[in-house]
Design a protein around this motif. Structure first.
Motif, PDB file in Angstrom:
ATOM      1  N   ASP A 227      -8.567   8.902  -7.229  1.00 52.83           N
ATOM      2  CA  ASP A 227      -7.104   9.620  -7.918  1.00 52.83           C
ATOM      3  C   ASP A 227      -8.043  10.190  -8.875  1.00 52.83           C
ATOM      4  OD1 ASP A 227      -6.007   7.914  -6.009  1.00 52.83           O
ATOM      5  OD2 ASP A 227      -5.168   6.885  -7.247  1.00 52.83           O
TER       6      ASP A 227
ATOM      7  N   HIS B  38      -8.631   2.586  -6.137  1.00 54.45           N
ATOM      8  CA  HIS B  38      -8.570   3.575  -6.554  1.00 54.45           C
ATOM      9  C   HIS B  38      -9.277   4.715  -7.297  1.00 54.45           C
ATOM     10  CE1 HIS B  38      -7.768   2.059  -2.056  1.00 54.45           C
ATOM     11  NE2 HIS B  38      -7.033   1.171  -2.474  1.00 54.45           N
TER      12      HIS B  38
ATOM     13  N   VAL C 107      -0.224  12.235  -6.998  1.00 48.51           N
ATOM     14  CA  VAL C 107      -1.562  11.994  -7.583  1.00 48.51           C
ATOM     15  C   VAL C 107      -1.406  11.686  -8.583  1.00 48.51           C
ATOM     16  CG1 VAL C 107      -3.145  13.720  -8.253  1.00 48.51           C
ATOM     17  CG2 VAL C 107      -4.060  11.607  -7.822  1.00 48.51           C
TER      18      VAL C 107
ATOM     19  N   ASP D 115       1.350   9.646  -9.920  1.00 49.89           N
ATOM     20  CA  ASP D 115       2.054   8.736  -9.853  1.00 49.89           C
ATOM     21  C   ASP D 115       1.214   7.309  -9.930  1.00 49.89           C
ATOM     22  OD1 ASP D 115       4.664  10.242 -10.845  1.00 49.89           O
ATOM     23  OD2 ASP D 115       4.821  10.571  -8.372  1.00 49.89           O
ATOM     24  N   ARG D 116       0.621   7.776  -8.735  1.00 48.58           N
ATOM     25  CA  ARG D 116      -0.713   7.024  -8.242  1.00 48.58           C
ATOM     26  C   ARG D 116      -1.764   6.809  -8.765  1.00 48.58           C
ATOM     27  NH1 ARG D 116      -1.846  10.153  -3.725  1.00 48.58           N
ATOM     28  NH2 ARG D 116      -4.266  10.874  -4.306  1.00 48.58           N
TER      29      ARG D 116
ATOM     30  N   TRP E  52       2.901   2.788  -2.726  1.00 51.83           N
ATOM     31  CA  TRP E  52       1.906   3.996  -3.706  1.00 51.83           C
ATOM     32  C   TRP E  52       1.328   4.415  -3.307  1.00 51.83           C
ATOM     33  CZ3 TRP E  52      -2.238   2.998  -6.721  1.00 51.83           C
ATOM     34  CH2 TRP E  52      -2.946   2.417  -6.018  1.00 51.83           C
ATOM     35  N   ARG E  53      -0.287   4.134  -2.365  1.00 55.63           N
ATOM     36  CA  ARG E  53      -0.633   5.019  -1.874  1.00 55.63           C
ATOM     37  C   ARG E  53       0.225   6.739  -1.353  1.00 55.63           C
ATOM     38  NH1 ARG E  53      -4.497   5.172  -5.233  1.00 55.63           N
ATOM     39  NH2 ARG E  53      -6.221   6.479  -3.319  1.00 55.63           N
TER      40      ARG E  53
ATOM     41  N   SER F  53      -1.694   2.448 -11.287  1.00 57.61           N
ATOM     42  CA  SER F  53      -2.595   1.964 -11.519  1.00 57.61           C
ATOM     43  C   SER F  53      -2.964   1.657 -12.271  1.00 57.61           C
ATOM     44  CB  SER F  53      -4.163   2.754 -10.509  1.00 57.61           C
ATOM     45  OG  SER F  53      -4.588   2.215  -9.406  1.00 57.61           O
TER      46      SER F  53
ATOM     47  N   ASP G  96       1.111  -1.617   0.255  1.00 56.46           N
ATOM     48  CA  ASP G  96      -0.093   0.027  -0.116  1.00 56.46           C
ATOM     49  C   ASP G  96       0.505   1.059   0.235  1.00 56.46           C
ATOM     50  OD1 ASP G  96      -2.482  -1.347   0.594  1.00 56.46           O
ATOM     51  OD2 ASP G  96      -2.744  -1.454   1.891  1.00 56.46           O
TER      52      ASP G  96
END
Length: 95
Positions: A36, A32, A17, A19-20, A12-13, A24, A10
């Protein structure tokens, strides 16, 4: 032991945003993506900017991984489904 593995996965959360969103898309994670995308909308004035920016950047990376043999068709399909979900959310955020 499972708690330790879950915590690491987790991390990476905590990324920015954009990059998230890319993460994903590459990993095919849709859990998520709507949250995001909604968070990222404040960074862009138009939905097309969000779609052509971080969303397409993530899908370009997916294409590169597929082209180099590091990603296979089922993974690409998962990424495409995440992209679809993100685009649909983007279109509902910008009337």
């Amino acid at each position: 032991m499972k708690g330790r593995k879950r915590k690491k996965s987790d991390e990476w959360r905590l990324l920015p945003v954009v990059d998230r969103i890319k993460f994903s898309l590459i990993r095919g994670l849709d859990e998520h993506i709507e949250q995001d995308v909604e968070e990222a909308r404040s960074l862009f004035s138009r939905s097309i900017e969000l779609i052509e920016g971080p969303l397409m950047n993530g899908m370009n990376e997916v294409g590169d991984l597929f082209g180099s043999g590091k990603m296979f068709l089922p993974q690409v399909v998962k990424s495409a489904r995440v992209m679809k979900k993100a685009v649909l959310k983007t279109c509902t955020l910008y009337p």
